[in-house]
Scaffold this active site. Structure first.
Site, mmCIF file in Angstrom:
data_model
loop_
_atom_site.group_PDB
_atom_site.id
_atom_site.type_symbol
_atom_site.label_atom_id
_atom_site.label_comp_id
_atom_site.label_asym_id
_atom_site.label_seq_id
_atom_site.Cartn_x
_atom_site.Cartn_y
_atom_site.Cartn_z
ATOM 1 N N ASP A 112 -7.735 5.269 -1.309
ATOM 2 C CA ASP A 112 -7.308 4.034 -0.650
ATOM 3 C C ASP A 112 -6.580 3.115 -1.638
ATOM 4 O O ASP A 112 -7.185 2.630 -2.600
ATOM 5 C CB ASP A 112 -8.542 3.320 -0.082
ATOM 6 C CG ASP A 112 -8.168 2.227 0.911
ATOM 7 O OD1 ASP A 112 -7.033 1.719 0.836
ATOM 8 O OD2 ASP A 112 -9.018 1.888 1.756
ATOM 9 N N CYS B 35 0.815 -1.224 0.000
ATOM 10 C CA CYS B 35 0.000 0.000 0.000
ATOM 11 C C CYS B 35 0.844 1.268 0.000
ATOM 12 O O CYS B 35 0.530 2.244 -0.689
ATOM 13 C CB CYS B 35 -0.977 -0.001 1.162
ATOM 14 S SG CYS B 35 -0.248 -0.337 2.777
ATOM 15 N N HIS C 224 -5.671 0.127 -1.173
ATOM 16 C CA HIS C 224 -5.946 -1.284 -0.906
ATOM 17 C C HIS C 224 -7.004 -1.859 -1.850
ATOM 18 O O HIS C 224 -7.326 -3.052 -1.772
ATOM 19 C CB HIS C 224 -6.413 -1.470 0.550
ATOM 20 C CG HIS C 224 -5.415 -0.986 1.559
ATOM 21 N ND1 HIS C 224 -5.444 0.304 2.055
ATOM 22 C CD2 HIS C 224 -4.348 -1.591 2.139
ATOM 23 C CE1 HIS C 224 -4.444 0.451 2.921
ATOM 24 N NE2 HIS C 224 -3.759 -0.680 2.987
#
Length: 656
Positions: A607, A483, A609
């Site tokens: 994000d 990440c 992820h």
């Protein structure tokens, strides 16, 4: 000049430019720019005067005219001048008269022997206080100066410009041969100027032919090219005396009666999308036919002129590319004779002048580029000498001078070659300026997302474009450990898209290699699945981009809302994406919404992820890009209270 008269109803100043005063609290002179295709006294932009004579504060008209002749595309011209730092009293009127006189003299230098009746041209004189809040306008007509109180600020500026006009583009490579006696190099300059004069005159040759076609993404809807012949062109009538033709004439099949609207789209994009980038662009190709039809059959004839003494031959290469703004209701023939050809002549003469001092040594590699920097409603043209790299001092000083003239900030690259308008994209329809290998990524995914829900908050966002990098992209499985790498890739994509760097966005392995090279990691780190954090990201940004970073440490996720004011200032002043790392998770922060009074705030999170395909709707609806409150409506904490967080704030390099 005669005494000041009362204003008439027809004397209204219309202001299109977002900023009339380029630099507040700084005295100086600005040229007011308009167009013969606009109503009188319509100001589309202003350019700062940067050259003054050594003996006085008056403009150096030779240097100013040389600059503006290149910078200002045909279809726009100087219509007045504004004195910043002047008085609005009687002295203000005196300053306005002086400004009008300077504007008239500059026009004389820029236009030269263009045939325009300069004395009868209506011009604007303006005076502004240092704060820029109080601007007084005066106009001159037939020697009479009139104070004007009627000033209108146009709201839909780009619509005003591009609904009535389009762009004409012509690129022309020239390989010019020059002969001169070997024993008399002093004649080289004379022979060079003679050859250049012949080239310039060929643009108006009756045998010249111009092919006009539309640059378009949709090939099926493009009209057939039109041929305009030099013998039919009128070079004598002044552009201001040419009447625009009703759009219905564009349906005529006779090329002599076609208007520019013939090549323009009939259906317009939504008002919010009208800009230089999607303006109608018409391409003009210069052809030269020296073998016209002959009434009699005859054999080819070749003439031989032997040199009287030993001569040397060398070639000078010119790469001309001009851009013009043209009213859609102007005849195609007038657009070529009054705009394209004068633009070619002016650009050729500018390049000819630049080559002359280095004629017998290494010729400068000159190339013209067109830019549309923020805050400017029309393109500009710049000629760069490619012998020098973009980071060399000479090129940097050229760009700094242009930033000064245009009132642009000095902490970001806006006039580098990578910033130039790319018309090839308009022609092939790709619309993708990214040089990234593989499929293009989603950009600016936060645009259009729902609001944060913060009542009375002030939103501060990332400035400029970025790409969304997340898990599993490029066929690389980094789920569970990559990440921070993905956040770093998003940050580097921002620096690429803002043209601070031209390097490719690095892969995970290349990021690891950089950390090994600086000694932060052992060689075994390369190819591993080890996490990295804010400190490692700062090392990589420094090594690969030369970018420095500020790091904020907080002991708990509960303390992050206390940093909202500082984060808002970062987005307002630096504008770069921020990496947030806490525990084993990393996010990219794109903005904050903060109410100073209540303390309520939200964080715009991108994000990394996410593991799905690049579907914008799916990403937004799934919350992978959206506003997050430290504590949501159900009492859940987005930032964990038992984890410390590091925030990496990349600093925008101060460069042009």
């Amino acid at each position: 000049m005669k005494a000041t008269e009362k204003v008439t109803d027809e004397d209204t100043i219309k202001i299109l430019c977002p900023r009339l005063i380029l630099i507040k609290n700084e005295p100086g002179l600005q040229w007011l720019i308009g167009s013969p295709f606009f109503p009188p006294f319509t100001i589309i932009s202003t350019l700062k005067s940067i050259h003054t004579t050594s003996s006085s504060s008056s403009p150096d008209f030779i240097k100013e005219s040389d600059d503006l002749r290149t910078l200002l595309i045909k279809g726009f011209d100087v219509i007045g001048a504004l004195v910043a730092g002047g008085s609005s009293s009687e002295d203000g009127e005196k300053n306005a008269r002086e400004a009008i006189g300077w504007a008239r003299k500059l026009r004389e230098f820029v236009i030269g022997g263009g045939g325009e009746n300069l004395e009868n041209r209506e011009l604007i004189g303006a005076v502004a206080g240092l704060s820029g809040g109080d601007v007084k306008f005066f106009v001159e007509r037939n020697g009479n100066v009139t104070a004007v109180d009627s000033v209108v600020y146009e709201e839909n500026q780009e619509n005003f410009v591009w609904e009535r006009g389009c762009l004409f583009r012509c690129n022309l490579p020239i390989k010019m041969p020059v002969y001169f006696p070997v024993k008399n190099e002093a004649d080289a300059e004379k022979m060079y100027l003679r050859a250049a004069e012949a080239v310039a005159s060929s643009f108006k040759d009756p045998l010249a032919t111009y092919m006009v076609e539309r640059l378009s993404k949709d090939i099926s809807s493009v009209p057939q090219p039109v041929i305009i012949r030099g013998v039919d062109l009128d070079f004598n009538t002044d552009l201001t005396n040419i009447k625009l033709v009703d759009d219905k004439a564009a349906q005529d099949s006779d090329a002599k009666k076609l208007t520019c609207a013939h090549f323009c789209l009939k259906s317009k994009p939504s008002p919010g999308l009208i800009s230089v980038e999607n303006a109608d662009v018409i391409q003009v190709s210069f052809l030269f036919n020296s073998s016209g039809k002959s009434p009699k059959t005859s054999a080819p004839l070749a003439e031989y002129f032997p040199a009287l003494e030993e001569a040397r031959l060398f070639f000078v290469n010119f790469e001309l590319e001009v851009l013009c703004y043209v009213a859609k209701d102007l005849l195609l023939m007038s657009a070529i004779s009054k705009l394209i050809i004068p633009a070619l002549v002016d650009q050729f003469n500018s390049m000819k002048k630049a080559v002359l001092p280095k004629l017998l040594v290494q010729h400068p590699q000159l190339c013209s580029y067109h830019f549309n920097p923020p805050g400017l409603l029309h393109p500009i043209t710049v000629i760069y000498e490619l012998n020098y790299g973009e980071t060399e001092l000479k090129q940097v000083e050229v760009r700094r001078s242009l930033h000064t003239r245009l009132g642009l900030p000095f902490d970001r690259p806006l006039l580098r070659i990578a910033n130039a308008l790319d018309f090839s994209m308009m022609k092939d329809g790709s619309g993708n300026n990214s040089k990234r290998k593989g499929p293009s990524l989603l950009k600016d995914v936060h645009i259009g997302i729902p609001s944060s829900g913060v009542s009375g908050g002030v939103v501060s966002l990332v400035q400029g474009s970025y790409e969304y990098h997340h898990y599993l992209q490029d066929g690389f499985d980094d789920s569970g450990w990559g990440c921070a790498y993905r956040s770093l890739q998003t940050i580097i994509s921002w620096f690429r898209l803002q043209h601070y760097t031209s390097i490719d966005v690095p892969s995970h392995r290349e990021i690891q290699q950089a950390l090994v090279e600086i000694g932060d990691k052992d060689p075994s780190f390369i190819g591993s699945r080890e996490w990295i954090g804010a400190i490692e990201l700062s090392f990589v940004l420094d090594k690969l981009l030369g970018v420095s970073c500020k790091i904020i440490n907080v002991r708990s996720g509960a303390e992050l809302p206390e940093k909202c004011r500082e984060l808002a200032l970062h987005f307002e002043n630096q504008g770069t994406p921020i990496m947030i790392g806490g525990g084993v998770l990393a996010y990219t922060l794109l903005g904050v919404d903060y109410n100073e009074v209540s303390g309520d705030c939200a964080f715009l999170i991108l994000d990394p992820h996410y593991t799905g395909n690049d579907d914008h709707k799916k990403i937004v609806n799934g919350g992978w890009c959206g506003w997050k409150k430290a504590v949501d409506s159900k009492g859940r904490n987005f930032f964990l209270h038992d984890k410390f967080y590091n925030l990496l704030l990349p600093q925008r390099p101060s460069m042009v």
